[in-house]
Scaffold this active site. Structure first.
Site, PDB file in Angstrom:
ATOM      1  N   GLU A  25       0.818  -1.219   0.000  1.00  0.00           N
ATOM      2  CA  GLU A  25       0.000   0.000   0.000  1.00  0.00           C
ATOM      3  C   GLU A  25       0.855   1.274   0.000  1.00  0.00           C
ATOM      4  OE1 GLU A  25      -4.005  -0.363   2.251  1.00  0.00           O
ATOM      5  OE2 GLU A  25      -2.630  -1.672   3.282  1.00  0.00           O
ATOM      6  N   SER A 150      -6.519  -2.417   1.478  1.00  0.00           N
ATOM      7  CA  SER A 150      -6.842  -1.917   0.134  1.00  0.00           C
ATOM      8  C   SER A 150      -7.368  -3.002  -0.790  1.00  0.00           C
ATOM      9  CB  SER A 150      -5.618  -1.252  -0.519  1.00  0.00           C
ATOM     10  OG  SER A 150      -5.327  -0.052   0.134  1.00  0.00           O
ATOM     11  N   TYR A 216      -9.839   3.970  -4.807  1.00  0.00           N
ATOM     12  CA  TYR A 216      -8.913   5.082  -5.040  1.00  0.00           C
ATOM     13  C   TYR A 216      -9.108   5.862  -6.321  1.00  0.00           C
ATOM     14  CZ  TYR A 216      -6.781   2.809  -1.096  1.00  0.00           C
ATOM     15  OH  TYR A 216      -6.577   2.246   0.138  1.00  0.00           O
ATOM     16  N   ARG A 255     -11.574   3.086  11.969  1.00  0.00           N
ATOM     17  CA  ARG A 255     -12.706   2.985  11.032  1.00  0.00           C
ATOM     18  C   ARG A 255     -13.052   1.511  10.855  1.00  0.00           C
ATOM     19  NH1 ARG A 255     -11.177   3.529   5.601  1.00  0.00           N
ATOM     20  NH2 ARG A 255     -12.006   1.423   5.428  1.00  0.00           N
ATOM     21  N   ASP A 257     -15.148  -1.525   9.081  1.00  0.00           N
ATOM     22  CA  ASP A 257     -15.870  -1.885   7.855  1.00  0.00           C
ATOM     23  C   ASP A 257     -16.891  -2.983   8.142  1.00  0.00           C
ATOM     24  OD1 ASP A 257     -14.224  -0.111   6.590  1.00  0.00           O
ATOM     25  OD2 ASP A 257     -12.882  -1.612   5.748  1.00  0.00           O
ATOM     26  N   GLU A 270     -13.717  -5.805   9.472  1.00  0.00           N
ATOM     27  CA  GLU A 270     -12.374  -5.500   9.983  1.00  0.00           C
ATOM     28  C   GLU A 270     -12.325  -4.109  10.588  1.00  0.00           C
ATOM     29  OE1 GLU A 270      -9.336  -4.251   7.438  1.00  0.00           O
ATOM     30  OE2 GLU A 270     -10.706  -3.135   6.148  1.00  0.00           O
ATOM     31  N   ASN A 272      -9.722  -0.645  11.018  1.00  0.00           N
ATOM     32  CA  ASN A 272      -8.551   0.029  10.451  1.00  0.00           C
ATOM     33  C   ASN A 272      -8.064   1.088  11.425  1.00  0.00           C
ATOM     34  OD1 ASN A 272      -8.736  -0.937   7.465  1.00  0.00           O
ATOM     35  ND2 ASN A 272     -10.813  -0.305   7.997  1.00  0.00           N
ATOM     36  N   GLY A 276      -7.268   5.778   5.343  1.00  0.00           N
ATOM     37  CA  GLY A 276      -6.716   6.645   4.296  1.00  0.00           C
ATOM     38  C   GLY A 276      -7.084   8.109   4.499  1.00  0.00           C
TER      39      GLY A 276
HETATM   40  N1  ADP Z   1     -17.101 -11.528   3.637  1.00  0.00           N
HETATM   41  C1  ADP Z   1     -17.302 -10.607   2.691  1.00  0.00           C
HETATM   42  N2  ADP Z   1     -18.474 -10.558   2.009  1.00  0.00           N
HETATM   43  C2  ADP Z   1     -18.685  -9.653   1.037  1.00  0.00           C
HETATM   44  N3  ADP Z   1     -17.773  -8.739   0.636  1.00  0.00           N
HETATM   45  C3  ADP Z   1     -16.570  -8.744   1.274  1.00  0.00           C
HETATM   46  C4  ADP Z   1     -16.278  -9.671   2.326  1.00  0.00           C
HETATM   47  N4  ADP Z   1     -15.023  -9.445   2.744  1.00  0.00           N
HETATM   48  C5  ADP Z   1     -14.553  -8.421   1.998  1.00  0.00           C
HETATM   49  N5  ADP Z   1     -15.480  -7.978   1.115  1.00  0.00           N
HETATM   50  C6  ADP Z   1     -15.288  -6.879   0.138  1.00  0.00           C
HETATM   51  O1  ADP Z   1     -13.899  -6.588   0.009  1.00  0.00           O
HETATM   52  C7  ADP Z   1     -13.585  -5.284   0.538  1.00  0.00           C
HETATM   53  C8  ADP Z   1     -12.268  -5.321   1.303  1.00  0.00           C
HETATM   54  O2  ADP Z   1     -12.351  -6.253   2.362  1.00  0.00           O
HETATM   55  P1  ADP Z   1     -11.849  -5.984   3.843  1.00  0.00           P
HETATM   56  O3  ADP Z   1     -12.064  -7.227   4.631  1.00  0.00           O
HETATM   57  O4  ADP Z   1     -12.459  -4.732   4.379  1.00  0.00           O
HETATM   58  O5  ADP Z   1     -10.280  -5.820   3.653  1.00  0.00           O
HETATM   59  P2  ADP Z   1      -9.324  -4.575   3.315  1.00  0.00           P
HETATM   60  O6  ADP Z   1     -10.178  -3.343   3.195  1.00  0.00           O
HETATM   61  O7  ADP Z   1      -8.380  -4.524   4.461  1.00  0.00           O
HETATM   62  O8  ADP Z   1      -8.649  -4.954   2.041  1.00  0.00           O
HETATM   63  C9  ADP Z   1     -14.771  -4.953   1.408  1.00  0.00           C
HETATM   64  O9  ADP Z   1     -14.875  -3.547   1.561  1.00  0.00           O
HETATM   65  C10 ADP Z   1     -15.914  -5.587   0.648  1.00  0.00           C
HETATM   66  O10 ADP Z   1     -16.287  -4.803  -0.486  1.00  0.00           O
HETATM   67 MG    MG Z   2     -11.666  -2.740   4.503  1.00  0.00          MG
END
Ligand code: ADP
Ligand code: MG
Length: 317
Positions: A25, A150, A216, A255, A257, A270, A272, A276
């Site tokens: 990243e 990301s 982004y 933050r 998610d 998750e 954060n 960003g």
């Molecule tokens: N279990 C899930 N079901 C549906 N969409 C998911 C899931 N896990 C991740 N995503 C999608 O992928 C994106 C990134 O996943 P995330 O777990 O937040 O990891 P990071 O943001 O650290 O890469 C999420 O914002 C969502 O759009």
């Molecule tokens: Mg995320």
């Protein structure tokens, strides 16, 4: 404390903006770092940019900074390691400490922590690169590295034929990956500032999910504030975010998610600790909605370094 008081307190402090770093990243962090540096300079504060590479400790010593503004993402920046180095060097730094950073960076341990505290998170299993694993029977799933951000190395896998490629992609980023149940629904994120949840943002990505491009690229996604969810779901989401800020022992901000499924159930993905700070970022949008413009947010983050816990005081050996 008002803006003038904070500016007066910071007037004689040299602030090092730690950006770049060694993770995938890096480019995003450089973007965020440049924005932050611009704000600090416009506020007439003494600020220097420090590109974080392996020799970061020498760079910090040479520039003789009083405060480190950490705007790094991913491993070796958001995971407690740089924070640990700054603790030992006795340099106050912004936002979360070693523990909250390390915990949040590891999605597997974070999810165990969510579960222990009654916070719903989709079922998942962990696969190590070096050990055999049981066949995944139920699809769709999301395959992602455990310690990455990301959406790098992340794939939504619809059937078994796509699994091997997805796993290979995730293993490029980490030795351990996660296979998580896919949740269909509305994506939301909740920023927390000083322990209090900000307005809930609904994210509408242009692509299939909130992937790197949607995150982004200008216009890659829409941020809808307040999220179009029921008031009950809205306050539950804010409560979960505040709870996570507290139990993870975050400092200043975080933050969280989440996804709200079609029966209005919230699933936390998750946390954060260094969200960003680019033009398309989420947390600055949410804080703007409560009257904190970007400059004020940056200032608040720098100010946080002045109030470290006792543990943050320089070590006197
Ligand atoms: N279990 C899930 N079901 C549906 N969409 C998911 C899931 N896990 C991740 N995503 C999608 O992928 C994106 C990134 O996943 P995330 O777990 O937040 O990891 P990071 O943001 O650290 O890469 C999420 O914002 C969502 O759009
Ligand atoms: Mg995320």
């Amino acid at each position: 404390m008002n803006t003038d008081d904070i500016l007066a307190k910071l007037k004689n402090k040299k602030i090092g903006v730690l950006y770049g770093g060694l993770s995938s990243e890096r480019e995003i962090s450089i973007k965020s770092g440049k924005v932050v540096l611009g704000v600090l300079k416009r506020l007439k504060l003494k600020a220097v940019g420090i590109d974080v590479t392996r020799d970061v400790a020498e760079k910090i010593k040479k520039t003789n900074i009083d405060i480190a503004y950490v705007i790094l993402h991913g491993p070796l920046g958001e995971d407690g390691t740089i924070q640990g180095m700054l603790e030992i060097m006795g340099i106050p730094y912004t936002c979360s400490g070693v523990f909250a950073s390390a915990l949040s960076m590891d999605k597997d341990i974070s999810k165990k922590f969510f579960r222990c505290n009654g916070i719903p998170t989709p079922d998942w299993t962990v696969i190590s690169q070096f050990e055999p694993f049981a066949e995944i029977k139920k699809y769709p799933v999301v395959v992602k590295p455990i310690s990455q951000g990301s959406a790098l190395g992340l794939t939504i896998v619809k059937n078994v034929s796509q699994f091997a490629i997805a796993a290979k992609e995730a293993f490029k980023h980490d030795n351990e990956i996660m296979v998580e149940n896919f949740v269909s629904g509305k994506e939301i994120t909740v920023g927390v500032l000083d322990g209090k949840a900000l307005p809930v943002i609904e994210i509408v990505p242009n692509g299939e999910f909130y992937d790197f491009k949607s995150k982004y690229q200008k216009g890659g996604s829409r941020h809808i504030i307040p999220a179009r969810i029921s008031s009950m779901t809205y306050s539950n989401a804010q409560n979960y975010a505040e709870k996570i800020f507290k139990i993870f022992k975050c400092k200043t901000l975080c933050r969280v998610d989440m996804i709200v499924d079609n029966s209005s159930k919230i699933w936390v993905l998750e946390n954060n600790t260094i969200p960003g700070m680019t033009a398309t970022s989420l947390l600055p949008d949410a804080s703007k909605a409560i009257g904190y413009d970007f400059n004020n947010l940056v200032l608040k983050i720098v100010e946080s370094a002045l109030y470290g816990s006792k543990k943050r005081e320089p070590l006197r050996l």
